[in-house]
Structures are given as C-alpha cells and as structure tokens.
Design an enzyme around this catalytic site. Structure first.
Site, PDB file in Angstrom:
ATOM      1  N   ASN A 134      -4.719   3.968  11.440  1.00  0.00           N
ATOM      2  CA  ASN A 134      -4.015   2.760  11.886  1.00  0.00           C
ATOM      3  C   ASN A 134      -3.603   2.814  13.347  1.00  0.00           C
ATOM      4  O   ASN A 134      -3.490   1.796  14.009  1.00  0.00           O
ATOM      5  CB  ASN A 134      -2.787   2.501  11.015  1.00  0.00           C
ATOM      6  CG  ASN A 134      -1.889   3.710  10.898  1.00  0.00           C
ATOM      7  OD1 ASN A 134      -2.349   4.793  10.525  1.00  0.00           O
ATOM      8  ND2 ASN A 134      -0.630   3.550  11.223  1.00  0.00           N
ATOM      9  N   CYS A 151       5.388   1.618  13.197  1.00  0.00           N
ATOM     10  CA  CYS A 151       6.456   2.481  12.673  1.00  0.00           C
ATOM     11  C   CYS A 151       6.918   3.442  13.750  1.00  0.00           C
ATOM     12  O   CYS A 151       8.096   3.628  13.981  1.00  0.00           O
ATOM     13  CB  CYS A 151       5.977   3.292  11.481  1.00  0.00           C
ATOM     14  SG  CYS A 151       4.791   2.445  10.482  1.00  0.00           S
ATOM     15  N   SER A 168      -4.032  -3.074   1.140  1.00  0.00           N
ATOM     16  CA  SER A 168      -2.879  -3.948   1.373  1.00  0.00           C
ATOM     17  C   SER A 168      -3.358  -5.323   1.819  1.00  0.00           C
ATOM     18  O   SER A 168      -4.289  -5.416   2.630  1.00  0.00           O
ATOM     19  CB  SER A 168      -2.014  -3.315   2.466  1.00  0.00           C
ATOM     20  OG  SER A 168      -0.864  -4.070   2.694  1.00  0.00           O
ATOM     21  N   ALA A 204       0.848  -1.204   0.000  1.00  0.00           N
ATOM     22  CA  ALA A 204       0.000   0.000   0.000  1.00  0.00           C
ATOM     23  C   ALA A 204       0.876   1.244   0.000  1.00  0.00           C
ATOM     24  O   ALA A 204       0.486   2.280  -0.548  1.00  0.00           O
ATOM     25  CB  ALA A 204      -0.925  -0.013   1.214  1.00  0.00           C
ATOM     26  N   HIS A 225      -1.771  -7.695   3.629  1.00  0.00           N
ATOM     27  CA  HIS A 225      -1.384  -8.273   4.935  1.00  0.00           C
ATOM     28  C   HIS A 225      -2.192  -7.719   6.108  1.00  0.00           C
ATOM     29  O   HIS A 225      -1.990  -8.145   7.242  1.00  0.00           O
ATOM     30  CB  HIS A 225       0.124  -8.164   5.168  1.00  0.00           C
ATOM     31  CG  HIS A 225       0.647  -6.796   5.509  1.00  0.00           C
ATOM     32  ND1 HIS A 225       0.977  -6.445   6.798  1.00  0.00           N
ATOM     33  CD2 HIS A 225       0.934  -5.720   4.749  1.00  0.00           C
ATOM     34  CE1 HIS A 225       1.453  -5.199   6.805  1.00  0.00           C
ATOM     35  NE2 HIS A 225       1.432  -4.738   5.575  1.00  0.00           N
ATOM     36  N   THR A 256       6.985  -7.922 -13.215  1.00  0.00           N
ATOM     37  CA  THR A 256       6.299  -9.215 -13.272  1.00  0.00           C
ATOM     38  C   THR A 256       5.456  -9.396 -12.024  1.00  0.00           C
ATOM     39  O   THR A 256       5.956  -9.259 -10.907  1.00  0.00           O
ATOM     40  CB  THR A 256       7.337 -10.359 -13.359  1.00  0.00           C
ATOM     41  OG1 THR A 256       8.156 -10.116 -14.496  1.00  0.00           O
ATOM     42  CG2 THR A 256       6.668 -11.715 -13.467  1.00  0.00           C
ATOM     43  N   GLN A 303      -6.724   0.122   6.499  1.00  0.00           N
ATOM     44  CA  GLN A 303      -7.258  -0.420   7.761  1.00  0.00           C
ATOM     45  C   GLN A 303      -8.775  -0.597   7.712  1.00  0.00           C
ATOM     46  O   GLN A 303      -9.372  -1.052   8.686  1.00  0.00           O
ATOM     47  CB  GLN A 303      -6.895   0.508   8.930  1.00  0.00           C
ATOM     48  CG  GLN A 303      -5.408   0.641   9.179  1.00  0.00           C
ATOM     49  CD  GLN A 303      -4.795  -0.582   9.866  1.00  0.00           C
ATOM     50  OE1 GLN A 303      -5.501  -1.416  10.432  1.00  0.00           O
ATOM     51  NE2 GLN A 303      -3.486  -0.703   9.807  1.00  0.00           N
TER      52      GLN A 303
HETATM   53  N1  PLP Z   1      -1.705   2.946   5.404  1.00  0.00           N
HETATM   54  C1  PLP Z   1      -2.106   2.471   6.594  1.00  0.00           C
HETATM   55  C2  PLP Z   1      -3.303   3.079   7.247  1.00  0.00           C
HETATM   56  C3  PLP Z   1      -1.435   1.408   7.188  1.00  0.00           C
HETATM   57  O1  PLP Z   1      -1.842   0.939   8.362  1.00  0.00           O
HETATM   58  C4  PLP Z   1      -0.326   0.851   6.509  1.00  0.00           C
HETATM   59  C5  PLP Z   1       0.464  -0.229   7.143  1.00  0.00           C
HETATM   60  O2  PLP Z   1       0.946  -0.082   8.245  1.00  0.00           O
HETATM   61  C6  PLP Z   1       0.044   1.371   5.272  1.00  0.00           C
HETATM   62  C7  PLP Z   1      -0.669   2.414   4.748  1.00  0.00           C
HETATM   63  C8  PLP Z   1       1.172   0.792   4.484  1.00  0.00           C
HETATM   64  O3  PLP Z   1       0.839  -0.514   4.045  1.00  0.00           O
HETATM   65  P1  PLP Z   1       1.950  -1.519   3.507  1.00  0.00           P
HETATM   66  O4  PLP Z   1       2.467  -2.242   4.725  1.00  0.00           O
HETATM   67  O5  PLP Z   1       1.231  -2.428   2.566  1.00  0.00           O
HETATM   68  O6  PLP Z   1       2.990  -0.718   2.841  1.00  0.00           O
END
Ligand code: PLP
Length: 375
Positions: free
Chosen positions: A152, A318, A197, A69, A199, A235, A180
């Site tokens: 997040n 983070c 995203s 993402a 995961h 790819t 999220q």
């Molecule tokens: N945006 C939000 C709200 C997120 O929680 C995250 C992941 O922590 C991201 C963007 C970034 O996602 P990715 O881990 O796929 O780069």
C-alpha cells in the site's frame, strides 16, 4: 482539489452509488429474516458475494463478508492459530514480511505475546522478498505465511504464487492481503486465504471480505447469530454488500481500461516531476498507480502544507497520522531523513492526465522553492 491518494481510499463510483441507493432509502429489511423483504435482501447479498468472488477469481473456496479488510486479516491470523491449537499439529510459527500492513504486523505481534513464534522477514532495497530467505525459514513448525500482493505504501508486488507453492510444500497455509491488488491486477493463484476491501475498489467504506479455500476456514472470530455459515456473526448490511458487489463487477469489466489509464498516468507524472526524484521500491515489480518518491533534503510534510488543494500522502495514511516514520520505507533501508523526504502519489480511474501533470509541476516548483529557502 486534486485527489492523489487512491491507496488510502478511492471515490465511490457513480454506478456503485446508484446500485446502493434503493438499499439506503427503501429496502431496510434484515437479510436474515424470513419475510419476503428479508429474502429479497438475502438474495441480493448472494449476487454481491458472487461478484466479489468472481473479481478475486480463485476457485475452490467461498467468501465471507467482514467489516473491513483489517477485520478479515485479524480473523485469518487469529482464527488459523486457534484452529491449529485444537489439532495439536505442532505448527506454531507465522512468517510474514517487514513491509506488511499494520493489520497483519500488529496482529502477528499480538499473537506473539500469546505464544506464536513469529518471524518477520526483511525485504531488499527494492521492497521484494528474497525467496531463498523464505526457503531457509520454512519448516515443519510453520503454520501460516502472510504476504501481501501489492504494497500500500510503495506499490511493490510480491511473487505470491511462488510463495504459496513453497508454503504448501512445507505443509503450511498462505494468507494474502490483496487489498491493493483487487480490481487493479489479477489476484495471484495459490493463497488459501485472501483479504480484500471495498473502499479500495471504488466501493463503500465499512465492508471487507475474507476468501477461504475449502478446508482452510479459520475458527470464528466474531460470535453471535451464526451468520455467514456460522463463521462470522453479525447482521450483514445489504447496502454495503451490494455496493461491494457493484464495485467488484465494475472493476472486473474495466480492469484493462483502468490498468492502461494508470500506466499512461505514471509515465506522465514521472515526466512532469522532472529530475531529482528517486522512486522508492522496484519500478518493474509494481502497481503503477502508486508513485512513492523522495528527493534529497525535501520536507514531505511541508510540501503537503504548501499544496493544500492537492490530496497526497507521506508513505501511508496510517503512517502519516501517527507521525511515526514509515516502517515500509525503513524496511527498504531508508534512514529517517530519507523517509521524511518521501511522498506518495496515488492515482486511478477518475484522475485526469491534466490534473496530475499540473499537480506534479506544482510539486516540483514547491520542492525547488524549499531548496532555495534552505540553501
Ligand atoms: N491492507 C492493505 C494493503 C491496505 O492498504 C489496507 C487499507 O489501508 C488494509 C489492509 C486495511 O483495509 P481496511 O481499510 O478495509 O481495514
């Protein structure tokens, strides 16, 4: 081990792992090659694409897979600016919020060094945007408004459809970071660009996507073999795309069940923690699988060290890693001390009420212990 960090990442669902396995063990062909094996992989990717599009649920656009993402958000922001520069529209402003993810804020700040006029709007103590504030900022120079649906760090939701409507009335585009929100609630109607995203929805790491309304496609960001209709070269990984598709389909099927489960867990956790905890951000406008709380005098980092067999976080993964106080908590008006005394518990599909309640009891006991030692 009790895992309470569902905003950082989610476990891979067993159904997803099962769908991925043949593409790891046997089916290795390049999906862009014309062989029968390649065509089979390409067809499986198209099914996966459809499933992710259905989970997003917006009409009138298409989706391109990305590596994350973060990449999708970088692409949306930088590619939209590049495309606009070619049309001499005079639109050079981006508006975003102080509580956005670093993937948006850092990209916007980088764009500001290249001539973009950046406005970062504050939020209220509840983490919500004041729409009157946005209305005052929207003018003919605005190119893009970027606002996330679910935060997040604190789980607070923003009124995305209203923001999109106001943005469109001003002739600008709207980008929504729905990372999220996907699979946890309905994606709000209205945005032109949506980043997601895998995961965060019980899929694999290493794949995200950008949904683009027809006509709002940003200029290509990664150049090369012209995959993804020439918009995003490289790819594609059938393994990851199929995992994303399986996770999206499962999230769609289970959305109500997962949502109800999380509502129940939230109530149980708040009750088990007992008095003395303050919830950061709006309680009403929120995804309830995110419980971001603080306690007067608590040392959040020490609490994490005290409870080594419980995975939870300080604000965001983070922010925890960098040692910087969370920009989101600071944006709510919390001072450095209050931000340091905040923790984030994230739970979801595989969290049991018992493990969550046990962990909350232990957290409350450890917090009391800290208070006694510090008295
Ligand atoms: N945006 C939000 C709200 C997120 O929680 C995250 C992941 O922590 C991201 C963007 C970034 O996602 P990715 O881990 O796929 O780069």
């Amino acid at each position: 081990m009790t895992y309470l960090d569902y905003q950082a990442s989610t476990p891979v669902a067993p159904e997803v792992a099962k769908a991925m396995l043949p593409w790891l063990e046997e089916k290795f062909a390049n999906p862009h090659s014309p062989s029968r094996w390649g065509s089979e992989a390409a067809a499986a990717i198209e099914v996966a694409r459809k499933r992710v599009e259905e989970a997003i649920g917006l009409k009138g656009g298409t989706l391109a897979f990305t590596g994350s993402a973060t990449e999708a958000l970088n692409w949306a922001l930088k590619g939209t600016v590049e495309k606009a520069a070619k049309t001499n529209s005079g639109r050079t402003r981006i508006i975003t919020l102080a509580t956005e993810h670093a993937a948006v804020l850092d990209t916007c700040e980088w764009l500001a060094t290249k001539g973009v006029d950046l406005t970062v709007l504050p939020v209220g103590p509840d983490g919500r945007l004041d729409l009157d504030l946005l209305a005052r900022e929207l003018d003919k120079r605005v190119l893009l408004v970027a606002v996330m649906q679910v935060n997040n760090e604190i789980g607070v939701t923003q009124p995305i459809s209203e923001i999109a409507k106001m943005t469109h009335e001003a002739g600008a585009l709207m980008l929504c970071d729905a990372v999220q929100a996907l699979g946890r609630m309905e994606i709000c109607k209205g945005p032109d660009l949506v980043a997601v995203s895998a995961h965060k929805i019980y899929g694999p790491k290493g794949i995200g996507a950008l949904w683009m309304r027809k006509g709002a496609e940003p200029a290509p960001f990664i150049h090369g073999g012209a995959q993804e209709r020439g918009l995003r070269s490289g790819t594609l990984s059938p393994l990851l795309a199929i995992g994303f598709g399986a996770a999206a389909r499962l999230s769609d099927e289970r959305q109500t069940r997962d949502y109800d489960h999380v509502q129940k867990l939230w109530k149980a956790a708040v009750h088990a923690l007992g008095p003395g905890w303050i919830i950061n951000g709006s309680v009403r406008h929120r995804y309830h699988g995110n419980l971001n709380i603080r306690r007067e005098g608590l040392d959040g980092a020490r609490l994490i060290a005290d409870l080594r067999d419980v995975a939870f976080s300080l604000g965001s993964a983070c922010a925890s890693g960098s040692g910087r106080p969370s920009h989101v908590l600071r944006a709510l008006g919390l001072d450095y001390r209050q931000a340091r005394s905040s923790i984030r518990l994230g739970f979801g599909r595989y969290t049991t009420q018992k493990e969550l309640v046990d962990a909350c009891h232990r957290m409350a006991a450890a917090a009391h212990e800290q208070e006694k030692l510090d008295a």
